[in-house]
Motif scaffolding. Structure first.
Motif, short mmCIF file in Angstrom:
data_model
loop_
_atom_site.label_atom_id
_atom_site.label_comp_id
_atom_site.label_asym_id
_atom_site.label_seq_id
_atom_site.Cartn_x
_atom_site.Cartn_y
_atom_site.Cartn_z
N UNK A 139 -91.73 47.86 20.44
CA UNK A 139 -90.43 48.62 21.04
C UNK A 139 -89.42 48.10 19.94
N UNK A 140 -89.65 47.36 19.14
CA UNK A 140 -88.46 47.02 18.06
C UNK A 140 -88.31 48.24 16.84
N UNK A 141 -86.99 48.45 16.92
CA UNK A 141 -86.67 49.47 16.09
C UNK A 141 -86.50 49.11 14.72
N UNK A 142 -86.93 50.32 13.82
CA UNK A 142 -86.84 50.17 12.44
C UNK A 142 -86.14 51.33 11.75
N UNK A 143 -85.73 51.44 10.56
CA UNK A 143 -85.40 52.65 9.82
C UNK A 143 -86.09 52.75 8.71
N UNK A 144 -86.15 53.82 7.75
CA UNK A 144 -86.88 54.03 6.57
C UNK A 144 -86.40 52.92 5.55
N UNK A 145 -85.13 52.88 5.67
CA UNK A 145 -84.30 52.14 4.56
C UNK A 145 -84.99 50.70 4.68
N UNK A 146 -84.93 50.07 6.00
CA UNK A 146 -85.59 48.70 5.94
C UNK A 146 -87.01 48.75 5.48
N UNK A 147 -87.73 49.59 5.71
CA UNK A 147 -89.20 49.60 5.39
C UNK A 147 -89.19 49.42 3.83
N UNK A 148 -88.36 50.07 3.00
CA UNK A 148 -88.38 50.10 1.68
C UNK A 148 -87.70 48.93 1.00
N UNK A 149 -86.88 48.30 1.84
CA UNK A 149 -86.04 46.94 1.54
C UNK A 149 -87.20 46.14 1.64
N UNK A 150 -87.94 46.11 2.59
CA UNK A 150 -89.03 45.10 2.71
C UNK A 150 -90.10 45.35 1.73
N UNK A 151 -90.37 46.49 1.23
CA UNK A 151 -91.29 46.46 0.02
C UNK A 151 -90.69 45.34 -1.26
N UNK A 152 -89.54 45.80 -1.25
CA UNK A 152 -88.64 45.16 -2.41
C UNK A 152 -88.95 43.55 -2.26
N UNK A 153 -88.29 43.23 -0.87
CA UNK A 153 -88.38 41.76 -0.41
C UNK A 153 -89.74 41.17 -0.56
N UNK A 154 -90.92 41.79 -0.24
CA UNK A 154 -92.16 41.19 -0.31
C UNK A 154 -92.51 40.88 -1.89
N UNK A 155 -92.11 41.91 -2.64
CA UNK A 155 -92.48 41.65 -4.07
C UNK A 155 -91.75 40.39 -4.64
N UNK A 156 -90.60 40.59 -4.42
CA UNK A 156 -89.78 39.54 -4.74
C UNK A 156 -90.21 38.00 -4.47
N UNK A 157 -90.46 38.10 -3.07
CA UNK A 157 -91.11 36.69 -2.49
C UNK A 157 -92.32 36.29 -3.34
N UNK A 158 -93.13 37.30 -3.40
CA UNK A 158 -94.43 36.84 -4.01
C UNK A 158 -94.27 36.78 -5.51
N UNK A 159 -93.27 37.29 -6.23
CA UNK A 159 -92.92 36.93 -7.58
C UNK A 159 -92.80 35.70 -7.96
N UNK A 160 -91.93 34.91 -6.81
CA UNK A 160 -91.70 33.57 -6.79
C UNK A 160 -92.79 32.85 -6.81
N UNK A 161 -93.87 33.17 -5.86
CA UNK A 161 -94.94 32.32 -5.88
C UNK A 161 -95.72 32.45 -7.10
N UNK A 162 -95.67 33.77 -7.81
CA UNK A 162 -96.37 33.71 -9.24
C UNK A 162 -95.90 32.95 -10.17
N UNK A 163 -94.40 32.67 -9.99
CA UNK A 163 -93.84 31.72 -11.13
C UNK A 163 -94.27 30.42 -10.78
N UNK A 164 -94.21 29.99 -9.48
CA UNK A 164 -94.79 28.48 -9.30
C UNK A 164 -96.14 28.58 -9.59
N UNK A 165 -97.05 29.59 -9.52
CA UNK A 165 -98.58 29.40 -9.81
C UNK A 165 -98.58 29.15 -11.33
#
Length: 175
Positions: A139-165
């Motif tokens: 029941x939690x609402x979302x919009x398409x803009x958020x979905x694509x923001x999350x794609x960027x957010x996820x990639x940026x987060x994992x890029x930080x992990x990649x830098x640490x590794x």
């Protein structure tokens, strides 16, 4: 050369073009970060319970693919898609066993193929589509803009992990 301005990319409506600009900037920085990695680097894990850079790259591609299915097609993954992407989506032990022994080109091709499909779909849509709302099963609402923001957010987060590794990998190579 990476462009450090957010502006609307041609061929898209204004907000959509800005979103595409941000997606492409995020990807350009990720690709710059990984461009010289060898297979051993991509398979390196800090410890037994960590993910490799290769697994994180595969995960980045899988998140974009899934968000495309959800936002462009209004559905969850079908059985064939889930079978193909599950390990990369979930990471964990199965990913540690199976996502390995691939050259950098393999991961870059995955990222590129998914992105090509994403851009093709986004080009057909407009700014109003970004604001379209839906609800998750709980029941939690979302919009398409958020979905694509999350794609960027996820990639940026994992890029930080990649830098640490990569830093830990360089320490290991020096010792």
């Amino acid at each position: 050369m990476i462009d450090y301005r957010i502006r609307s990319n041609g061929g898209f409506t204004e907000k959509m073009g800005e979103l595409v600009c941000m997606l492409e900037h995020t990807r350009a920085v990720t690709l710059e970060e990984i461009k010289e990695l060898k297979q051993w680097d991509l398979d390196f894990r800090v410890d037994e319970s960590s993910n490799s850079i290769g697994a994180l790259l595969h995960h980045i591609a899988s998140i974009e693919f899934v968000h495309g299915i959800i936002s462009f097609h209004g559905r969850d993954l079908n059985d064939v898609e889930l079978n193909k992407w599950r390990t990369a989506l979930e990471l964990g032990e199965q990913a540690r066993k199976t996502i390995q022994k691939q050259p950098i080109e393999y991961y870059i091709n995955q990222l590129s193929e998914v992105r090509k499909s994403t851009l093709s779909q986004l080009q057909k849509l407009n700014d109003d589509w970004l604001a379209e709302e839906n609800k998750w099963g709980n029941g939690v609402p979302y919009n398409n803009y958020y979905l694509w923001f999350h794609v960027m957010e996820d990639e940026i987060n994992h890029r930080g992990q990649i830098r640490t590794i990569k830093r830990q990998l360089m320490d290991k190579k020096q010792n």
